[in-house]
Scaffold this motif. Structure first.
Motif, PDB file in Angstrom:
ATOM      1  N   SER A 258      -0.913  54.911  22.791  1.00 58.95           N
ATOM      2  CA  SER A 258       0.308  54.111  22.815  1.00 58.95           C
ATOM      3  C   SER A 258       0.737  53.725  21.404  1.00 58.95           C
ATOM      4  CB  SER A 258       0.098  52.851  23.659  1.00 58.95           C
ATOM      5  OG  SER A 258      -0.186  53.181  25.003  1.00 58.95           O
ATOM      6  N   PHE A 259      -0.243  53.410  20.546  1.00 55.33           N
ATOM      7  CA  PHE A 259       0.066  53.048  19.164  1.00 55.33           C
ATOM      8  C   PHE A 259       0.647  54.246  18.408  1.00 55.33           C
ATOM      9  CE2 PHE A 259      -1.584  52.113  14.723  1.00 55.33           C
ATOM     10  CZ  PHE A 259      -0.539  51.244  14.421  1.00 55.33           C
ATOM     11  N   CYS A 260       0.085  55.427  18.634  1.00 57.34           N
ATOM     12  CA  CYS A 260       0.615  56.645  18.000  1.00 57.34           C
ATOM     13  C   CYS A 260       2.054  56.905  18.439  1.00 57.34           C
ATOM     14  CB  CYS A 260      -0.262  57.842  18.341  1.00 57.34           C
ATOM     15  SG  CYS A 260      -1.844  57.870  17.461  1.00 57.34           S
ATOM     16  N   ASP A 261       2.359  56.618  19.685  1.00 59.97           N
ATOM     17  CA  ASP A 261       3.729  56.794  20.172  1.00 59.97           C
ATOM     18  C   ASP A 261       4.684  55.846  19.458  1.00 59.97           C
ATOM     19  OD1 ASP A 261       2.983  58.787  21.921  1.00 59.97           O
ATOM     20  OD2 ASP A 261       2.763  57.453  23.650  1.00 59.97           O
ATOM     21  N   VAL A 262       4.208  54.631  19.186  1.00 59.76           N
ATOM     22  CA  VAL A 262       5.032  53.662  18.442  1.00 59.76           C
ATOM     23  C   VAL A 262       5.314  54.188  17.037  1.00 59.76           C
ATOM     24  CG1 VAL A 262       5.050  51.363  17.396  1.00 59.76           C
ATOM     25  CG2 VAL A 262       4.257  51.649  19.740  1.00 59.76           C
ATOM     26  N   LEU A 263       4.261  54.671  16.369  1.00 63.70           N
ATOM     27  CA  LEU A 263       4.426  55.189  15.011  1.00 63.70           C
ATOM     28  C   LEU A 263       5.355  56.398  15.003  1.00 63.70           C
ATOM     29  CD1 LEU A 263       0.748  54.983  13.675  1.00 63.70           C
ATOM     30  CD2 LEU A 263       2.622  53.386  13.267  1.00 63.70           C
ATOM     31  N   GLU A 264       5.204  57.254  15.986  1.00 65.69           N
ATOM     32  CA  GLU A 264       6.043  58.450  16.062  1.00 65.69           C
ATOM     33  C   GLU A 264       7.516  58.074  16.229  1.00 65.69           C
ATOM     34  OE1 GLU A 264       6.545  62.520  18.761  1.00 65.69           O
ATOM     35  OE2 GLU A 264       4.813  61.217  19.046  1.00 65.69           O
ATOM     36  N   GLN A 265       7.767  57.028  16.986  1.00 63.12           N
ATOM     37  CA  GLN A 265       9.136  56.593  17.228  1.00 63.12           C
ATOM     38  C   GLN A 265       9.774  55.992  15.980  1.00 63.12           C
ATOM     39  OE1 GLN A 265       9.496  53.644  20.304  1.00 63.12           O
ATOM     40  NE2 GLN A 265      11.687  53.346  19.969  1.00 63.12           N
ATOM     41  N   HIS A 266       9.002  55.191  15.244  1.00 64.47           N
ATOM     42  CA  HIS A 266       9.578  54.438  14.128  1.00 64.47           C
ATOM     43  C   HIS A 266       9.451  55.130  12.770  1.00 64.47           C
ATOM     44  CE1 HIS A 266      10.548  50.671  16.258  1.00 64.47           C
ATOM     45  NE2 HIS A 266       9.501  50.968  17.024  1.00 64.47           N
ATOM     46  N   LEU A 267       8.582  56.115  12.667  1.00 66.14           N
ATOM     47  CA  LEU A 267       8.357  56.743  11.372  1.00 66.14           C
ATOM     48  C   LEU A 267       8.958  58.143  11.279  1.00 66.14           C
ATOM     49  CD1 LEU A 267       4.651  55.669  10.656  1.00 66.14           C
ATOM     50  CD2 LEU A 267       6.789  54.537   9.987  1.00 66.14           C
TER      51      LEU A 267
ATOM     52  N   ALA B 146      -2.497  39.969   5.207  1.00 68.64           N
ATOM     53  CA  ALA B 146      -2.234  39.506   6.571  1.00 68.64           C
ATOM     54  C   ALA B 146      -0.740  39.346   6.812  1.00 68.64           C
ATOM     55  CB  ALA B 146      -2.957  38.180   6.818  1.00 68.64           C
ATOM     56  N   ALA B 147      -0.017  38.840   5.812  1.00 67.38           N
ATOM     57  CA  ALA B 147       1.435  38.687   5.933  1.00 67.38           C
ATOM     58  C   ALA B 147       2.117  40.049   6.043  1.00 67.38           C
ATOM     59  CB  ALA B 147       1.980  37.915   4.732  1.00 67.38           C
ATOM     60  N   ARG B 148       1.632  41.024   5.257  1.00 64.13           N
ATOM     61  CA  ARG B 148       2.185  42.375   5.329  1.00 64.13           C
ATOM     62  C   ARG B 148       1.937  42.982   6.704  1.00 64.13           C
ATOM     63  NH1 ARG B 148      -0.215  46.100   2.507  1.00 64.13           N
ATOM     64  NH2 ARG B 148       1.544  47.508   2.780  1.00 64.13           N
ATOM     65  N   THR B 149       0.760  42.729   7.261  1.00 67.69           N
ATOM     66  CA  THR B 149       0.421  43.262   8.581  1.00 67.69           C
ATOM     67  C   THR B 149       1.314  42.639   9.648  1.00 67.69           C
ATOM     68  OG1 THR B 149      -1.884  43.550   7.876  1.00 67.69           O
ATOM     69  CG2 THR B 149      -1.427  43.616  10.243  1.00 67.69           C
ATOM     70  N   ASN B 150       1.522  41.322   9.565  1.00 66.35           N
ATOM     71  CA  ASN B 150       2.431  40.653  10.497  1.00 66.35           C
ATOM     72  C   ASN B 150       3.822  41.253  10.418  1.00 66.35           C
ATOM     73  OD1 ASN B 150       1.485  38.350  12.200  1.00 66.35           O
ATOM     74  ND2 ASN B 150       0.608  37.647  10.270  1.00 66.35           N
ATOM     75  N   GLY B 151       4.290  41.471   9.188  1.00 66.18           N
ATOM     76  CA  GLY B 151       5.610  42.052   9.002  1.00 66.18           C
ATOM     77  C   GLY B 151       5.703  43.454   9.563  1.00 66.18           C
ATOM     78  N   ALA B 152       4.646  44.240   9.397  1.00 66.08           N
ATOM     79  CA  ALA B 152       4.623  45.608   9.918  1.00 66.08           C
ATOM     80  C   ALA B 152       4.670  45.610  11.440  1.00 66.08           C
ATOM     81  CB  ALA B 152       3.380  46.338   9.424  1.00 66.08           C
ATOM     82  N   LEU B 153       3.906  44.717  12.056  1.00 62.31           N
ATOM     83  CA  LEU B 153       3.890  44.643  13.522  1.00 62.31           C
ATOM     84  C   LEU B 153       5.256  44.214  14.064  1.00 62.31           C
ATOM     85  CD1 LEU B 153       0.385  43.003  14.057  1.00 62.31           C
ATOM     86  CD2 LEU B 153       1.035  45.372  14.544  1.00 62.31           C
ATOM     87  N   GLU B 154       5.923  43.325  13.357  1.00 62.93           N
ATOM     88  CA  GLU B 154       7.261  42.903  13.777  1.00 62.93           C
ATOM     89  C   GLU B 154       8.253  44.051  13.625  1.00 62.93           C
ATOM     90  OE1 GLU B 154       8.184  39.454  11.483  1.00 62.93           O
ATOM     91  OE2 GLU B 154       6.817  38.142  12.624  1.00 62.93           O
ATOM     92  N   TRP B 155       8.157  44.787  12.496  1.00 63.60           N
ATOM     93  CA  TRP B 155       9.057  45.923  12.261  1.00 63.60           C
ATOM     94  C   TRP B 155       8.859  47.007  13.314  1.00 63.60           C
ATOM     95  CZ3 TRP B 155       8.306  51.119  10.715  1.00 63.60           C
ATOM     96  CH2 TRP B 155       9.475  51.768  10.309  1.00 63.60           C
ATOM     97  N   LEU B 156       7.622  47.154  13.788  1.00 61.48           N
ATOM     98  CA  LEU B 156       7.316  48.140  14.817  1.00 61.48           C
ATOM     99  C   LEU B 156       7.620  47.618  16.223  1.00 61.48           C
ATOM    100  CD1 LEU B 156       3.907  49.428  13.395  1.00 61.48           C
ATOM    101  CD2 LEU B 156       6.042  50.721  13.505  1.00 61.48           C
ATOM    102  N   HIS B 157       8.157  46.387  16.313  1.00 68.02           N
ATOM    103  CA  HIS B 157       8.491  45.754  17.604  1.00 68.02           C
ATOM    104  C   HIS B 157       7.269  45.610  18.514  1.00 68.02           C
ATOM    105  CE1 HIS B 157      12.700  46.059  16.525  1.00 68.02           C
ATOM    106  NE2 HIS B 157      12.578  47.362  16.357  1.00 68.02           N
ATOM    107  N   MET B 158       6.115  45.345  17.910  1.00 64.39           N
ATOM    108  CA  MET B 158       4.892  45.192  18.684  1.00 64.39           C
ATOM    109  C   MET B 158       4.562  43.728  18.971  1.00 64.39           C
ATOM    110  SD  MET B 158       2.539  48.143  16.892  1.00 64.39           S
ATOM    111  CE  MET B 158       1.094  47.788  17.890  1.00 64.39           C
TER     112      MET B 158
END
Length: 215
Positions: free
Chosen positions: A101-110, A74-86
């Motif tokens: 919309s989620f795929c667009d976020v991943l495409e932008q950050h990855l 859960a902590a890793r997931t929180n950190g991932a969402l913060e890193w993705l600016h979600m």
């Protein structure tokens, strides 16, 4: 069994970074892979709505629930969402679809950073025994790197699909329906054309008196 009736055992695995599958399973549980409308203009609101929809008053409890109570995950997931600016007022790109919309976020950050490239590795390890008691051990490996023009994933998937299409259109594959690549009419010309695109397997074959010696 992939239609290989003579195979006693088949194991197929895909190597990913440790924790990748677990993390994306949590994101799936949260509803980020759904086709439904986002119901909000920002990602922070989208996550709050997904949480409330499942009866949770706060996002952290919702994420912990979707992590099956695993606090570390859960902590890793929180950190991932913060890193993705979600977990901010970042606007969603397509209000008609959460997953789009989620795929667009991943495409932008990855995206690959300067100097980065991908690599595809494939390894086959096959032991076979024959009627006379003899055995063979086959090893087959493929290594492909991406370059400035095309990723390795694009090469291995795109060329294969294009070659399959070409063989059908040219009449080199005449069989109808869903065909497995275990047929010589499919894999022989396909491997030949793939080699011309630089996708070549390195093969090793060892011969043994019996299967026990091969093991």
């Amino acid at each position: 069994k992939y239609g290989i009736s003579s195979a006693g055992t088949i194991f197929r695995g895909t190597l990913r970074y440790n924790g990748f599958s677990a993390l994306f399973h949590v994101l799936k549980n949260m509803g980020l892979f759904e086709q439904e409308e986002t119901g909000a203009a920002s990602w922070n609101e989208v996550l709050e709505n997904l949480s409330a929809k499942r009866g949770f008053e706060d996002l952290r409890s919702f994420i912990k629930y979707c992590s099956n109570g695993d606090k570390v995950l859960a902590a890793r997931t929180n950190g991932a969402l913060e890193w993705l600016h979600m977990k901010s007022d970042t606007p969603v790109s397509d209000p008609s679809s959460v997953v789009k919309s989620f795929c667009d976020v991943l495409e932008q950050h990855l995206q690959f950073a300067e100097g980065e490239r991908d690599m595809v590795l494939m390894h086959h390890d096959i032991k076979a025994s024959f009627c006379d008691g003899s055995a063979e051990h086959h090893k087959c490996q493929l290594q492909v790197f991406g370059d400035g023009k095309m990723t390795a994933m694009c090469k291995t998937v795109g060329y294969t699909a294009a070659i399959g299409t070409k063989l059908i259109l040219d009449g080199d594959i005449s069989n109808k329906g869903l065909l497995l690549p275990t047929s010589k009419s499919v894999y022989v010309p396909s491997l030949d054309l793939l080699s011309k695109e630089g996708l070549v397997f390195e093969e090793q074959v060892r011969h043994y008196k019996d299967l026990d010696e091969a093991v």
